[in-house]
Design an enzyme around this catalytic site. Sequence first.
Site, short mmCIF file in Angstrom:
data_model
loop_
_atom_site.label_atom_id
_atom_site.label_comp_id
_atom_site.label_asym_id
_atom_site.label_seq_id
_atom_site.Cartn_x
_atom_site.Cartn_y
_atom_site.Cartn_z
N ALA A 66 22.01 -57.75 11.50
CA ALA A 66 22.24 -58.47 12.43
C ALA A 66 21.37 -58.80 12.94
CB ALA A 66 22.11 -56.78 13.66
N GLY A 112 22.13 -55.17 8.06
CA GLY A 112 23.73 -55.40 8.65
C GLY A 112 24.72 -55.80 7.62
N GLU A 115 25.02 -54.56 4.75
CA GLU A 115 25.92 -52.52 5.26
C GLU A 115 27.63 -53.23 5.56
OE1 GLU A 115 23.47 -51.92 8.73
OE2 GLU A 115 23.74 -49.92 8.50
N GLU A 135 15.27 -52.77 7.23
CA GLU A 135 15.37 -51.94 8.31
C GLU A 135 13.63 -51.82 9.10
OE1 GLU A 135 18.26 -52.32 7.32
OE2 GLU A 135 19.62 -52.29 8.23
#
Length: 259
Positions: A66, A112, A115, A135
Amino acid sequence: MAYQNLISEVKENILYVTINREKALNALNKDTLAELADVIAYAGKTEEVRGVILTGTGEKAFVAGADIKEFSEYNGKQGEELAKRGQDEVFNAIENSPKPFIAAVNGFALGGGLELAMACHIRIASDNAKLGLPEVTLGLIPGYGGTQRLTQLVGKGKAIEMITTANMITAAEAEKIGLVNHVVPPTDLISKAEEILNLVKQRAPLAVSAAIKAIIASVNNDNGYTTEIEAFGRCFETADFKEGVSAFVEKRKANFSGH
Ligand code: CO8
């Protein structure tokens, strides 16, 4: 389809989606997530599209996570809303898509980014790829389904080790633990994904979608056996079932219409 942060085109019934923010290592900012949501919905409803290959621009990164630079804007409630929206519109939307998605992991797949790859149905990695969920180095945990999908793919012990240490693993290690299906040289990455989708393309489209749906129901503890039974029954109502059986009896190649 013209996007700011994605390149997308359909060729021979395959939708190619390339996340195109190379300078930020293809990090997922809000705009990119919105465009991904749009292209995923397009893939689901467009009959011409029989499968999707998702990759990142450049040789360095699939997606480095992200967009961390946007994080400072959020409080707890906004973070929760963002994770929910992203999961619903992008990550779960890929997993629940009637079209098979292949992640072609061409470099870093972090946070992300991993993911996103894990939401896809199949993962192919180039041999220089690095994968991880870092993270906790930011004081966060995975928020786009990573705690769930990594555990499904590699089991509890490996998932806890990868997430709590934040260590990146190599493509070879990822293949060994079942996180990716195949590892190939970078130059073969897209052709390996195409090889798989070209086989899937020859099969009955509704049966392919139904099989994926039943498998996903299983990993999500969502009545997998019942889903399979109902989907199996529905296959008998399709023109493709009649065509598949006729082709077998007549000793010819089936020509499926997807109906
Ligand atoms: N977000 C924003 N920018 C990034 C990101 C990112 N995730 N990753 C890299 N970039 C940018 C860098 O800031 C840099 O930009 P600039 O040139 O303007 O400084 C450019 O990309 C190149 O990166 P580096 O100079 O750092 O390249 P290196 O080769 O030195 O390092 C790494 C490559 C190791 C990949 C490094 O960039 C890195 O560690 N990136 C961050 C990886 C990371 O921590 N990802 C996880 C993010 S958190 C997350 O994904 C949470 C998901 C759940 C969200 C839930 C909803 C809220």
